[in-house]
Design an enzyme around this catalytic site. Structure first.
Site, PDB file in Angstrom:
ATOM      1  N   CYS A 140      63.253  55.209  -1.446  1.00 35.72           N
ATOM      2  CA  CYS A 140      63.905  53.943  -1.153  1.00 35.72           C
ATOM      3  C   CYS A 140      62.829  52.883  -1.078  1.00 35.72           C
ATOM      4  O   CYS A 140      61.691  53.163  -0.728  1.00 35.72           O
ATOM      5  CB  CYS A 140      64.650  54.063   0.167  1.00 35.72           C
ATOM      6  SG  CYS A 140      65.233  52.513   0.801  1.00 35.72           S
ATOM      7  N   ARG A 170      62.049  57.261   3.989  1.00 35.42           N
ATOM      8  CA  ARG A 170      63.356  57.423   4.629  1.00 35.42           C
ATOM      9  C   ARG A 170      63.981  58.788   4.386  1.00 35.42           C
ATOM     10  O   ARG A 170      64.990  58.920   3.696  1.00 35.42           O
ATOM     11  CB  ARG A 170      64.310  56.308   4.176  1.00 35.42           C
ATOM     12  CG  ARG A 170      63.805  54.947   4.544  1.00 35.42           C
ATOM     13  CD  ARG A 170      64.812  53.864   4.220  1.00 35.42           C
ATOM     14  NE  ARG A 170      65.823  53.718   5.233  1.00 35.42           N
ATOM     15  CZ  ARG A 170      66.735  52.751   5.239  1.00 35.42           C
ATOM     16  NH1 ARG A 170      66.758  51.878   4.280  1.00 35.42           N
ATOM     17  NH2 ARG A 170      67.625  52.673   6.198  1.00 35.42           N
ATOM     18  N   ARG A 193      74.755  43.283  -0.632  1.00 37.41           N
ATOM     19  CA  ARG A 193      75.004  44.561   0.057  1.00 37.41           C
ATOM     20  C   ARG A 193      75.280  44.319   1.537  1.00 37.41           C
ATOM     21  O   ARG A 193      75.986  45.110   2.170  1.00 37.41           O
ATOM     22  CB  ARG A 193      73.775  45.471  -0.053  1.00 37.41           C
ATOM     23  CG  ARG A 193      73.556  46.057  -1.431  1.00 37.41           C
ATOM     24  CD  ARG A 193      72.452  47.082  -1.377  1.00 37.41           C
ATOM     25  NE  ARG A 193      72.649  47.961  -0.227  1.00 37.41           N
ATOM     26  CZ  ARG A 193      71.685  48.633   0.379  1.00 37.41           C
ATOM     27  NH1 ARG A 193      70.457  48.558  -0.044  1.00 37.41           N
ATOM     28  NH2 ARG A 193      71.953  49.403   1.412  1.00 37.41           N
ATOM     29  N   ASP A 248      65.596  45.207  11.260  1.00 43.82           N
ATOM     30  CA  ASP A 248      66.420  44.459  10.294  1.00 43.82           C
ATOM     31  C   ASP A 248      66.273  42.945  10.451  1.00 43.82           C
ATOM     32  O   ASP A 248      66.829  42.186   9.657  1.00 43.82           O
ATOM     33  CB  ASP A 248      67.900  44.856  10.433  1.00 43.82           C
ATOM     34  CG  ASP A 248      68.175  46.233   9.847  1.00 43.82           C
ATOM     35  OD1 ASP A 248      67.283  46.781   9.167  1.00 43.82           O
ATOM     36  OD2 ASP A 248      69.280  46.768  10.062  1.00 43.82           O
ATOM     37  N   LYS A 262      78.115  45.517   9.085  1.00 46.80           N
ATOM     38  CA  LYS A 262      77.975  46.539   8.044  1.00 46.80           C
ATOM     39  C   LYS A 262      77.633  47.901   8.655  1.00 46.80           C
ATOM     40  O   LYS A 262      78.247  48.912   8.317  1.00 46.80           O
ATOM     41  CB  LYS A 262      76.867  46.122   7.073  1.00 46.80           C
ATOM     42  CG  LYS A 262      76.418  47.224   6.142  1.00 46.80           C
ATOM     43  CD  LYS A 262      75.361  46.771   5.172  1.00 46.80           C
ATOM     44  CE  LYS A 262      73.947  46.906   5.661  1.00 46.80           C
ATOM     45  NZ  LYS A 262      73.441  48.285   5.734  1.00 46.80           N
ATOM     46  N   ASN A 263      76.662  47.916   9.558  1.00 49.56           N
ATOM     47  CA  ASN A 263      76.167  49.201  10.065  1.00 49.56           C
ATOM     48  C   ASN A 263      77.130  49.877  11.032  1.00 49.56           C
ATOM     49  O   ASN A 263      76.910  51.009  11.448  1.00 49.56           O
ATOM     50  CB  ASN A 263      74.799  49.025  10.733  1.00 49.56           C
ATOM     51  CG  ASN A 263      73.712  48.792   9.701  1.00 49.56           C
ATOM     52  OD1 ASN A 263      73.972  48.870   8.497  1.00 49.56           O
ATOM     53  ND2 ASN A 263      72.510  48.497  10.166  1.00 49.56           N
TER      54      ASN A 263
HETATM   55  C1  UD1 Z   1      69.843  52.453  10.235  1.00 50.55           C
HETATM   56  C2  UD1 Z   1      70.443  51.168   9.701  1.00 50.55           C
HETATM   57  C3  UD1 Z   1      69.355  50.276   9.117  1.00 50.55           C
HETATM   58  C4  UD1 Z   1      68.254  50.039  10.147  1.00 50.55           C
HETATM   59  C5  UD1 Z   1      67.757  51.362  10.720  1.00 50.55           C
HETATM   60  C6  UD1 Z   1      66.794  51.179  11.876  1.00 50.55           C
HETATM   61  C7  UD1 Z   1      72.651  51.888   9.045  1.00 50.55           C
HETATM   62  C8  UD1 Z   1      73.618  52.156   7.957  1.00 50.55           C
HETATM   63  N1  UD1 Z   1      71.425  51.536   8.686  1.00 50.55           N
HETATM   64  O1  UD1 Z   1      69.250  53.140   9.126  1.00 50.55           O
HETATM   65  O2  UD1 Z   1      69.947  49.016   8.762  1.00 50.55           O
HETATM   66  O3  UD1 Z   1      67.163  49.389   9.521  1.00 50.55           O
HETATM   67  O4  UD1 Z   1      68.859  52.152  11.221  1.00 50.55           O
HETATM   68  O5  UD1 Z   1      67.357  50.410  12.872  1.00 50.55           O
HETATM   69  O6  UD1 Z   1      72.994  51.948  10.213  1.00 50.55           O
HETATM   70  N2  UD1 Z   1      63.853  59.302   9.878  1.00 50.55           N
HETATM   71  C9  UD1 Z   1      63.304  60.539   9.654  1.00 50.55           C
HETATM   72  N3  UD1 Z   1      64.142  61.571   9.289  1.00 50.55           N
HETATM   73  C10 UD1 Z   1      65.491  61.389   9.161  1.00 50.55           C
HETATM   74  C11 UD1 Z   1      66.045  60.116   9.411  1.00 50.55           C
HETATM   75  C12 UD1 Z   1      65.189  59.092   9.776  1.00 50.55           C
HETATM   76  O7  UD1 Z   1      62.092  60.733   9.756  1.00 50.55           O
HETATM   77  O8  UD1 Z   1      66.192  62.353   8.834  1.00 50.55           O
HETATM   78  C13 UD1 Z   1      62.964  58.185  10.261  1.00 50.55           C
HETATM   79  C14 UD1 Z   1      62.996  57.030   9.249  1.00 50.55           C
HETATM   80  O9  UD1 Z   1      62.115  57.266   8.168  1.00 50.55           O
HETATM   81  C15 UD1 Z   1      62.574  55.877  10.111  1.00 50.55           C
HETATM   82  C16 UD1 Z   1      63.184  56.218  11.479  1.00 50.55           C
HETATM   83  O10 UD1 Z   1      63.490  57.594  11.426  1.00 50.55           O
HETATM   84  O11 UD1 Z   1      61.183  55.827  10.212  1.00 50.55           O
HETATM   85  C17 UD1 Z   1      64.432  55.452  11.833  1.00 50.55           C
HETATM   86  O12 UD1 Z   1      65.342  55.498  10.753  1.00 50.55           O
HETATM   87  P1  UD1 Z   1      66.905  55.600  10.978  1.00 50.55           P
HETATM   88  O13 UD1 Z   1      67.255  55.113  12.350  1.00 50.55           O
HETATM   89  O14 UD1 Z   1      67.367  56.956  10.593  1.00 50.55           O
HETATM   90  O15 UD1 Z   1      67.452  54.574   9.924  1.00 50.55           O
HETATM   91  P2  UD1 Z   1      68.861  54.666   9.252  1.00 50.55           P
HETATM   92  O16 UD1 Z   1      69.795  55.361  10.174  1.00 50.55           O
HETATM   93  O17 UD1 Z   1      68.720  55.185   7.855  1.00 50.55           O
END
Ligand code: UD1
Length: 419
Positions: A117, A122, A399, A307, A22-23
């Site tokens: 969320c 997030r 999902r 995950d 998925k990711n």
């Molecule tokens: C992706 C994965 C999700 C997985 C996560 C962590 C996809 C579609 N989803 O989610 O399944 O659980 O990586 O491995 O690939 N953060 C910020 N600011 C931002 C973005 C992120 O502070 O703009 C923080 C988040 O709150 C979190 C950390 O960064 O604490 C990591 O999140 P992130 O790697 O961005 O997760 P996703 O990319 O949303």
């Protein structure tokens, strides 16, 4: 609303195939926006999040042609609008992945803010700041990110703190068509980032270093269409392996890529399971009645994946011995703990750590899925519990897990979908 009914205590035995990740599928589908020729994506998993991404692209005027075997052709030559509407974005945060490609190819995008969320706040600040650093003007108005750029985006040095998977992917995609060179420092090293980079390279992008923490992208004028097959889903594979370790089973998963599962496999071995791997398969044999407990801390790849955290809380709840599971990636990602406690689990939350006393057996109960991976942990708990477990709100599972009850049935589980 559909539910899953599980009658537990059947050891899982047999062979299944892993689905596409998925990711990896989500950013790869978003990357089709970068080209005016069709991108054909193979090994797409049949999942609600994938359907949402295809709907999102379709709502912008991208032509989507599905074939029977989940190969899809996405053609973004005839795009009509640059809006990612709230109704779609709110169901899937990964919709933010269209921001970079839209800005890079069309110099504008309006993307609904994903909002809160279930697994923590997030935010998307890293995505927005990175696009600004590449020359985009961005305002937040009425719940929407309104972005535009005068001419092409400009390559720049982007450094992430904390490391973010989708923000890394957004910048890679944007940088492919930007002017000059973009260097990402503290980039996410997840295998799905490598998969996206390989797809983009097959479209003509110039990317070096994907899979390391420094990625260099040299912008090109345009990208061509291509055909690319999505990598296997390491979280799905890890989930079925954990189910086998919990139920005392023997399960072989084909079309998997065990090289990306090292941290999970190491933990499963410490529970007493025997794991064998080939290039594209992995087999687990668990001869002990109950797994040994195993403490862990989640972190960005190659550390133990967040995950897979919920599934290991379920495993530890019936393990021999006590353990701690610490979540460092997301705040508030322990909603499964209360539900496992309804089944008799002895788990105490101390800040971002679950302290788990392994017990002999869980007892079936009605429980509620709260997010994708939390629901997977409830399925595992149900598979090992005495009696019947009914899991409500399983749209969360749909999902991210393709035909979960069919795959588990193939392994001998007593599971059915009821309404
Ligand atoms: C992706 C994965 C999700 C997985 C996560 C962590 C996809 C579609 N989803 O989610 O399944 O659980 O990586 O491995 O690939 N953060 C910020 N600011 C931002 C973005 C992120 O502070 O703009 C923080 C988040 O709150 C979190 C950390 O960064 O604490 C990591 O999140 P992130 O790697 O961005 O997760 P996703 O990319 O949303």
């Amino acid at each position: 609303m559909d539910k899953l009914l599980i009658k537990g205590r059947v050891p899982l035995i047999g062979e299944i195939y892993a689905s596409g990740a998925k990711n990896s599928a989500l950013p790869i589908l978003a990357s089709s926006l970068l080209s005016n020729s069709p991108l054909t994506v193979g090994n797409l998993p049949h999942l609600n999040d994938v359907t949402t991404m295809l709907e999102l692209l379709g709502s912008m005027g991208v032509e989507v042609m599905l074939s029977d075997d989940m190969e899809v052709q996405v053609d973004a030559s005839s795009i009509k609008n640059l809006d990612a509407r709230y109704e779609l974005v709110k169901t899937m945060r990964a919709s933010i992945l269209v921001l970079g490609p839209l800005l890079a190819r069309f110099q504008g995008a309006t993307v609904a803010l994903p909002g809160g969320c279930a697994i923590g706040s997030r935010p998307v600040n890293l995505h927005i700041e990175a696009m600004r650093a590449m020359g985009a003007e961005i305002t937040i108005e009425d719940g929407y990110i309104k972005a535009s750029v005068d001419g092409r985006l400009k390559g720049n040095k982007i450094s992430f703190d904390p490391v973010s998977v989708t923000a890394t992917e957004n910048v890679i995609m944007a940088a492919c068509l930007a002017e000059g060179i973009t260097t990402i420092q503290n980039a996410a090293k997840e295998p799905e980032v490598i998969d996206l980079a390989n797809c983009l390279i097959s479209m003509g992008a110039r990317i070096e270093g994907a899979g390391s923490d420094i990625i260099k992208i040299e912008g090109v004028e345009s990208l061509a269409g291509s055909a690319f097959s999505v990598m296997p889903d390491r979280v799905e594979v890890g989930t079925y392996l954990t189910a086998a370790a919990m139920t005392g089973g023997k399960v072989k998963i084909k079309s998997a890529k065990p090289e990306y599962l090292t941290s999970v496999i190491t933990k499963l071995e410490s529970t007493g399971a025997l794991i064998q791997t080939g290039e594209d398969w992995v087999e687990i044999t668990m001869e002990k009645d109950r797994p040994n407990s195993t403490s862990l801390t989640t972190g960005p790849y190659p550390s133990f994946p967040t995950d897979m955290q919920a599934q290991f809380v379920a495993l530890n709840s019936i393990a021999e011995g006590n353990s701690t599971v610490t979540e460092t990636v997301f705040e508030n990602r322990f909603m499964h703990v209360q539900e496992i406690a309804r089944m008799g689990g002895n788990i105490t939350l101390k800040g971002n750590t679950a302290v788990i006393e392994g017990i002999n057996t869980l007892k079936g109960a009605p429980v509620m899925a709260t997010d994708l991976r939390a629901s997977a942990s409830l399925v595992l708990a149900g598979l090992v519990a005495k009696g019947s477990t009914t899991i409500d709100r399983i749209y969360h599972i749909d999902r991210g897990y393709e035909r979960i009850e069919e795959k588990l049935k193939m392994l001998g589980a007593d599971i059915e979908r009821i309404s």
